[in-house]
Structures are given as structure tokens and as C-alpha cells.
Design a protein around this motif. Structure first.
Motif, PDB file in Angstrom:
ATOM      1  N   ILE A 107      11.405  -5.615  -0.080  1.00 19.84           N
ATOM      2  CA  ILE A 107      11.105  -6.979  -0.542  1.00 19.84           C
ATOM      3  C   ILE A 107      10.197  -6.942  -1.765  1.00 19.84           C
ATOM      4  N   SER A 108       9.232  -6.046  -1.776  1.00 29.95           N
ATOM      5  CA  SER A 108       8.304  -6.003  -2.914  1.00 29.95           C
ATOM      6  C   SER A 108       8.904  -5.316  -4.128  1.00 29.95           C
ATOM      7  N   GLY A 109       9.903  -4.473  -3.916  1.00 24.07           N
ATOM      8  CA  GLY A 109      10.522  -3.782  -5.036  1.00 24.07           C
ATOM      9  C   GLY A 109       9.534  -2.971  -5.866  1.00 24.07           C
ATOM     10  N   GLY A 110       8.537  -2.398  -5.206  1.00 26.30           N
ATOM     11  CA  GLY A 110       7.546  -1.589  -5.925  1.00 26.30           C
ATOM     12  C   GLY A 110       6.408  -2.380  -6.543  1.00 26.30           C
ATOM     13  N   SER A 111       6.301  -3.669  -6.213  1.00 19.14           N
ATOM     14  CA  SER A 111       5.279  -4.515  -6.836  1.00 19.14           C
ATOM     15  C   SER A 111       4.040  -4.709  -5.962  1.00 19.14           C
ATOM     16  N   ALA A 112       4.012  -4.051  -4.806  1.00 15.36           N
ATOM     17  CA  ALA A 112       2.859  -4.128  -3.904  1.00 15.36           C
ATOM     18  C   ALA A 112       2.430  -2.709  -3.555  1.00 15.36           C
ATOM     19  N   ILE A 113       1.272  -2.596  -2.918  1.00 12.56           N
ATOM     20  CA  ILE A 113       0.834  -1.309  -2.386  1.00 12.56           C
ATOM     21  C   ILE A 113       1.283  -1.267  -0.926  1.00 12.56           C
ATOM     22  N   HIS A 114       1.955  -0.187  -0.550  1.00  6.41           N
ATOM     23  CA  HIS A 114       2.448  -0.050   0.824  1.00  6.41           C
ATOM     24  C   HIS A 114       1.848   1.195   1.468  1.00  6.41           C
ATOM     25  N   VAL A 115       1.281   1.000   2.665  1.00  3.45           N
ATOM     26  CA  VAL A 115       0.704   2.128   3.409  1.00  3.45           C
ATOM     27  C   VAL A 115       1.037   1.993   4.890  1.00  3.45           C
ATOM     28  N   ASN A 116       0.659   3.007   5.640  1.00  9.64           N
ATOM     29  CA  ASN A 116       0.960   3.108   7.066  1.00  9.64           C
ATOM     30  C   ASN A 116       0.247   2.006   7.866  1.00  9.64           C
ATOM     31  N   PRO A 117       0.988   1.118   8.547  1.00 12.30           N
ATOM     32  CA  PRO A 117       0.350   0.028   9.288  1.00 12.30           C
ATOM     33  C   PRO A 117      -0.387   0.484  10.539  1.00 12.30           C
ATOM     34  N   TYR A 118      -0.278   1.762  10.864  1.00 14.60           N
ATOM     35  CA  TYR A 118      -1.022   2.318  11.990  1.00 14.60           C
ATOM     36  C   TYR A 118      -2.338   2.958  11.538  1.00 14.60           C
ATOM     37  N   SER A 119      -2.623   2.891  10.231  1.00 14.94           N
ATOM     38  CA  SER A 119      -3.802   3.572   9.695  1.00 14.94           C
ATOM     39  C   SER A 119      -4.748   2.611   8.967  1.00 14.94           C
ATOM     40  N   PRO A 120      -5.795   2.145   9.642  1.00 13.27           N
ATOM     41  CA  PRO A 120      -6.797   1.310   8.977  1.00 13.27           C
ATOM     42  C   PRO A 120      -7.453   2.012   7.791  1.00 13.27           C
ATOM     43  N   ASP A 121      -7.632   3.327   7.893  1.00  9.33           N
ATOM     44  CA  ASP A 121      -8.249   4.084   6.795  1.00  9.33           C
ATOM     45  C   ASP A 121      -7.403   3.997   5.524  1.00  9.33           C
ATOM     46  N   GLU A 122      -6.085   4.125   5.672  1.00  8.37           N
ATOM     47  CA  GLU A 122      -5.212   4.026   4.503  1.00  8.37           C
ATOM     48  C   GLU A 122      -5.257   2.626   3.906  1.00  8.37           C
ATOM     49  N   PHE A 123      -5.292   1.614   4.753  1.00  8.04           N
ATOM     50  CA  PHE A 123      -5.396   0.248   4.247  1.00  8.04           C
ATOM     51  C   PHE A 123      -6.725   0.038   3.534  1.00  8.04           C
ATOM     52  N   ALA A 124      -7.798   0.593   4.083  1.00  4.90           N
ATOM     53  CA  ALA A 124      -9.115   0.443   3.461  1.00  4.90           C
ATOM     54  C   ALA A 124      -9.145   1.091   2.079  1.00  4.90           C
ATOM     55  N   LEU A 125      -8.609   2.300   1.971  1.00  2.00           N
ATOM     56  CA  LEU A 125      -8.597   2.985   0.679  1.00  2.00           C
ATOM     57  C   LEU A 125      -7.731   2.238  -0.329  1.00  2.00           C
ATOM     58  N   ALA A 126      -6.600   1.734   0.126  1.00  4.54           N
ATOM     59  CA  ALA A 126      -5.712   0.982  -0.769  1.00  4.54           C
ATOM     60  C   ALA A 126      -6.368  -0.319  -1.211  1.00  4.54           C
ATOM     61  N   PHE A 127      -7.108  -0.956  -0.304  1.00  5.81           N
ATOM     62  CA  PHE A 127      -7.797  -2.188  -0.666  1.00  5.81           C
ATOM     63  C   PHE A 127      -8.842  -1.937  -1.746  1.00  5.81           C
ATOM     64  N   LEU A 128      -9.537  -0.814  -1.667  1.00  3.24           N
ATOM     65  CA  LEU A 128     -10.523  -0.480  -2.696  1.00  3.24           C
ATOM     66  C   LEU A 128      -9.864  -0.351  -4.066  1.00  3.24           C
ATOM     67  N   GLU A 129      -8.624   0.112  -4.099  1.00  5.81           N
ATOM     68  CA  GLU A 129      -7.884   0.166  -5.362  1.00  5.81           C
ATOM     69  C   GLU A 129      -7.726  -1.231  -5.953  1.00  5.81           C
ATOM     70  N   ILE A 130      -7.433  -2.197  -5.095  1.00  9.11           N
ATOM     71  CA  ILE A 130      -7.200  -3.574  -5.554  1.00  9.11           C
ATOM     72  C   ILE A 130      -8.468  -4.194  -6.131  1.00  9.11           C
ATOM     73  N   LEU A 131      -9.629  -3.710  -5.710  1.00  5.12           N
ATOM     74  CA  LEU A 131     -10.886  -4.239  -6.243  1.00  5.12           C
ATOM     75  C   LEU A 131     -11.107  -3.851  -7.705  1.00  5.12           C
ATOM     76  N   ASP A 132     -10.365  -2.853  -8.182  1.00  7.36           N
ATOM     77  CA  ASP A 132     -10.414  -2.487  -9.591  1.00  7.36           C
ATOM     78  C   ASP A 132      -9.658  -3.546 -10.386  1.00  7.36           C
TER      79      ASP A 132
END
Length: 198
Positions: free
Chosen positions: A137-162
């Protein structure tokens, strides 16, 4: 679906103030039901991972929080960082998408995943599950990570703060939304129907 486009920030702030959401407090947004497949718990775990790096709020829009999730938020000490907007009307939903720091969509399963497109149409950067159909659905326009890993979501979220990364995601999101314009979708559906009927 209704018309989704960015709402000017002053209008967002005025509308969201009615739900006790302060204009100067950043928030991540989750939209949907309380069904287990929506994986709401991950947002709490993500915020807990980020406790020393980000102190914004988590907004759950849609269904009320169930008692077990509220109890879990209290266990993590996050109860004061949660906002809940139950059954928002269209304009409130647009305001939430337009004003959020990021739309977080860690769903385990979706029939399509409309919230992802709605968020992008309103200018929200999207952080979502890497399970199908979200990447398609995003066609590469979103960040996608493992939904079982809060750590991966946290690290990806820090990217968005840039700011640079955030702007890239927003622009890619606007471009991605063009694929889902009603007239284009209708035309493609009719073409497929005619081809299958031939």
C-alpha cells in the motif's frame, strides 16, 4: 472515502483543544479499533523504549482503550501520556492526521489499510508494519518494520524526528496517494472487469 488533505495547523489546534490536546505537545497517532490485530500495545512499548529520548503523547483514535491496555499503560508509567479520541468525526480525524508527529500503524493484518493512505494524504509521515499488505500500500513511501519489535519501531521513529527524513517521507506519501485517486481506481477496476469478462 471522505476527502483527506492537510488541515492548517491553527485549525488543527483549535479542534484538538476540545479533546484536551495541547498545541505544544507532540503526539504519535494510532487509528482504528481495539481489535488485537491492530497491535495497539506496541505503541505503549515503543514509547517506553523511547522514554529518555522522546516525551510526547500517544493518541488512540477510534475505539476506547480496553481496561487491560489501560492497566498496561499504568504499569509502564505512561497513563499521563495517553489521549483517546473516541469515534472522531471526519474533520477531527483530518486534524489528528495533519498535526501528529507520525502516524504509527503496527497492524498484524489488514484487508487493505486505508488509514495509511489517509494519513499520507494529510501530510503525516508513516511508520508501519512490514507485514502485507502495508508495504504494498505504501509503495516504499513509509518506514516498515517488524510489528513484533517495539525496539525496531522506536529506532525507526527516531529517524522520523530528523526534519530531512520527515520531509522526505511526507513528500513520498503525497506522491503515493496519487495511485489511489477515486477516478483512477474506478478506471482500473473497470478495465480489470472488462478484461475478465472478455
Amino acid at each position: 472515502n471522505g476527502d483527506f488533505k492537510p488541515m492548517p495547523l491553527p485549525d488543527c489546534q483549535k479542534r484538538l483543544a476540545a479533546f484536551g490536546m495541547a498545541a505544544d505537545v507532540p503526539f504519535v497517532l494510532s487509528v482504528g479499533s481495539a481489535a488485537e490485530r491492530k497491535n495497539r500495545k506496541l505503541l505503549l512499548d515503543m514509547a517506553h523504549c523511547l522514554v529518555k529520548q522522546w516525551d510526547g503523547k500517544i493518541c488512540f483514535a477510534g475505539a476506547p482503550m480496553d481496561p487491560a491496555l489501560l492497566a498496561y499503560a499504568e504499569k509502564l508509567g505512561l497513563q499521563d501520556r495517553i489521549s483517546v479520541v473516541v469515534s472522531p468525526d471526519h474533520d477531527t480525524l483530518v486534524a489528528l492526521y495533519s498535526a501528529c508527529t507520525a502516524f504509527v500503524f503496527p497492524s498484524f493484518a489488514e484487508g487493505f489499510g486505508w488509514p495509511l493512505i489517509e494519513a499520507q494524504a494529510c501530510g503525516a509521515p508513516v511508520l508501519a508494519s512490514n507485514l502485507s499488505p502495508m508495504p504494498e500500500i505504501s509503495g516504499g513511501s513509509a518506514i516498515h518494520v517488524n510489528p513484533y519489535s517495539p525496539d525496531e519501531f522506536a529506532l525507526a521513529f527516531l529517524e522520523i524526528l530528523d526534519p530531512e527524513k520527515r520531509n522526505q517521507l511526507v513528500e513520498k506519501g503525497f506522491e503515493n496517494c496519487k495511485r489511489f485517486k477515486p477516478r483512477l481506481i474506478s478506471s482500473q477496476f473497470l478495465d480489470l472487469y472488462c478484461l475478465s469478462s472478455a
